[in-house]
Design a protein around this motif. Structure first.
Motif, short mmCIF file in Angstrom:
data_model
loop_
_atom_site.label_atom_id
_atom_site.label_comp_id
_atom_site.label_asym_id
_atom_site.label_seq_id
_atom_site.Cartn_x
_atom_site.Cartn_y
_atom_site.Cartn_z
N VAL A 170 0.80 -1.19 -0.12
CA VAL A 170 -0.03 -0.06 -0.16
C VAL A 170 0.82 1.40 -0.05
CG1 VAL A 170 -1.92 1.19 1.15
CG2 VAL A 170 -1.71 -1.28 1.34
N ILE A 171 0.56 2.20 -0.86
CA ILE A 171 1.30 3.55 -0.86
C ILE A 171 0.33 4.52 -0.56
CG2 ILE A 171 3.04 2.61 -2.65
CD1 ILE A 171 1.71 4.42 -4.49
N LEU A 172 0.95 5.79 -0.13
CA LEU A 172 0.21 7.04 -0.06
C LEU A 172 1.03 8.17 -0.20
CD1 LEU A 172 1.03 8.37 3.10
CD2 LEU A 172 -0.08 6.23 3.92
N TYR A 173 0.60 9.42 -0.37
CA TYR A 173 1.19 10.59 -0.45
C TYR A 173 0.84 11.58 0.78
CZ TYR A 173 2.19 8.50 -4.73
OH TYR A 173 3.06 7.57 -5.88
N THR A 174 1.70 12.13 1.25
CA THR A 174 1.37 13.29 2.17
C THR A 174 2.21 14.39 2.25
OG1 THR A 174 0.74 13.67 4.47
CG2 THR A 174 2.78 12.17 3.92
N SER A 175 1.89 15.51 2.70
CA SER A 175 2.88 16.82 2.46
C SER A 175 3.81 17.04 3.75
CB SER A 175 1.83 17.95 2.33
OG SER A 175 1.39 18.32 3.30
N VAL A 176 4.73 17.91 3.33
CA VAL A 176 5.73 18.26 4.42
C VAL A 176 5.11 18.84 5.61
CG1 VAL A 176 6.21 20.60 3.29
CG2 VAL A 176 8.05 19.51 4.61
N VAL A 177 3.98 19.44 5.56
CA VAL A 177 3.56 19.93 6.98
C VAL A 177 2.50 19.20 7.52
CG1 VAL A 177 3.52 22.42 5.53
CG2 VAL A 177 1.28 20.93 5.47
N GLN A 178 2.14 17.91 7.05
CA GLN A 178 1.37 16.96 7.90
C GLN A 178 2.32 16.03 8.71
OE1 GLN A 178 -0.57 16.31 3.91
NE2 GLN A 178 -2.21 15.70 5.19
N THR A 179 2.87 16.81 9.70
CA THR A 179 4.04 15.91 10.62
C THR A 179 3.31 15.17 11.46
OG1 THR A 179 3.65 17.80 12.16
CG2 THR A 179 5.37 17.86 10.62
N ASP A 180 1.88 15.11 11.82
CA ASP A 180 1.31 14.16 12.95
C ASP A 180 1.08 12.83 12.11
OD1 ASP A 180 1.21 15.69 14.90
OD2 ASP A 180 -0.63 16.81 14.62
N ALA A 181 0.75 13.26 10.63
CA ALA A 181 0.26 11.92 9.67
C ALA A 181 1.68 11.30 9.40
CB ALA A 181 -0.02 12.64 8.33
N HIS A 182 2.85 12.06 9.21
CA HIS A 182 4.21 11.29 9.32
C HIS A 182 4.24 10.22 10.33
CE1 HIS A 182 5.74 14.94 6.98
NE2 HIS A 182 4.62 14.40 6.51
N LYS A 183 4.01 10.71 11.66
CA LYS A 183 4.23 9.94 12.55
C LYS A 183 3.33 8.83 12.70
CE LYS A 183 5.88 13.98 15.53
NZ LYS A 183 5.45 14.90 16.40
N LEU A 184 2.21 8.98 12.34
CA LEU A 184 1.11 7.90 12.40
C LEU A 184 1.58 6.83 11.38
CD1 LEU A 184 -1.87 6.60 12.76
CD2 LEU A 184 -2.40 8.02 10.71
N TYR A 185 1.84 7.13 10.27
CA TYR A 185 2.23 6.19 9.11
C TYR A 185 3.22 5.31 9.58
CZ TYR A 185 -1.35 8.72 6.54
OH TYR A 185 -2.51 9.34 6.15
N GLU A 186 4.48 5.94 9.96
CA GLU A 186 5.49 5.41 10.75
C GLU A 186 5.33 4.35 11.61
OE1 GLU A 186 8.31 8.71 11.07
OE2 GLU A 186 8.13 9.23 8.78
N ASN A 187 4.49 4.84 12.52
CA ASN A 187 4.14 4.14 13.74
C ASN A 187 3.62 2.72 13.43
OD1 ASN A 187 5.11 5.75 15.66
ND2 ASN A 187 3.39 6.80 15.87
N VAL A 188 2.62 2.79 12.29
CA VAL A 188 2.05 1.30 11.65
C VAL A 188 2.63 0.86 10.45
CG1 VAL A 188 -0.49 2.59 12.20
CG2 VAL A 188 0.47 2.74 10.04
N GLY A 189 4.05 1.22 10.40
CA GLY A 189 4.92 0.36 9.37
C GLY A 189 5.13 0.76 8.12
N TYR A 190 4.58 1.99 7.84
CA TYR A 190 4.92 2.55 6.65
C TYR A 190 6.27 3.07 6.60
CZ TYR A 190 0.18 2.59 4.63
OH TYR A 190 -1.03 2.08 4.18
N LYS A 191 7.21 3.02 5.31
CA LYS A 191 8.42 3.70 5.07
C LYS A 191 8.39 4.81 4.16
CE LYS A 191 9.86 0.46 7.87
NZ LYS A 191 10.44 0.58 9.29
N LYS A 192 9.10 5.73 4.50
CA LYS A 192 9.09 7.07 3.29
C LYS A 192 10.18 6.56 2.35
CE LYS A 192 11.10 10.81 4.35
NZ LYS A 192 11.43 12.00 5.22
#
Length: 222
Positions: A170-192
């Motif tokens: 599964v892939i997704l796109y998010t922006s540089v300003v959505q810092t809370d989203a970055h933490k969420l996705y990384e916590n559930v296993g997503y890699k940038k």
């Protein structure tokens, strides 16, 4: 969490879904303004205007007023850009959720109900750039209901949906300003996996960066 239910979208949910999406996007205006303000081209423009007017007018009032007006105009431009993006998303898929997500192959749209109220959304569909993967889209949880594990439950719902269909990632796109989203996705296993500047003209000027995240899934039997 007994009060939380993740279920598939129904037509009666449309207005709640659109409201959650619009409120979620609007939250990013202040952080986007700060991001743009911190960029060297923005700071150089403001400094040049200030110094030029100070040198020509010999007064501090005019350059201060001019910079204030530029900041206000910049904020209004960012608000307009977000409003335009919201309208594009509504016209592209959120006005046609049933056709875009529910009726389509390897696509789905879910809502999170908490104590009987729709408070979150998430969707997925085949990724445009890589059809063998799914793309997670329209993830949003109402601000007053965050911190209860709802977003993580929505992420797991998409991952389970993909895994059950033998889809590798599964892939997704998010922006540089959505810092809370970055933490969420990384916590559930997503890699940038990638960073790139958004293609719009103003985004290129301000170096407004988008991130691509990927979640590789364990396939049954492996």
């Amino acid at each position: 969490m007994a009060e939380l239910q993740i279920r598939r979208y129904k037509d009666d949910d449309k207005e709640d879904v659109k409201e959650i999406f619009m409120l979620g996007m609007s939250e990013h205006v202040p952080s986007s303004c700060m991001y743009v303000l911190k960029q060297p081209p923005t700071q150089m423009l403001l400094a040049c205007v200030f110094c030029a007017l100070l040198a020509s007018s010999k007064s501090i009032l005019l350059p201060v007023l001019a910079v204030t007006l530029l900041l206000a105009a910049g904020r209004q431009l960012i608000i307009y850009m977000f409003s335009r993006y919201i309208q594009v998303c509504l016209q592209k898929d959120l006005d046609y959720i049933q056709e875009t997500y529910v009726d389509a192959v390897n696509s789905c749209f879910w809502v999170a109900e908490y104590q009987g109220r729709v408070v979150g959304t998430v969707a997925c569909l085949p990724a445009e750039q890589n059809k063998v993967c799914l793309e997670l889209k329209r993830m949003s949880v109402m601000r007053s209901y965050r911190g209860r594990g709802i977003a993580k439950a929505l992420c797991r719902t998409v991952a389970d949906f993909a895994q059950q269909r033998g889809i590798p990632a599964v892939i997704l796109y998010t922006s540089v300003v959505q810092t809370d989203a970055h933490k969420l996705y990384e916590n559930v296993g997503y890699k940038k996996v990638r960073e790139f500047v958004a293609p719009e003209f103003m985004a290129k000027i301000t170096n407004f960066t988008l991130f691509e995240y990927r979640l590789d899934l364990q396939q049954p039997g492996n």
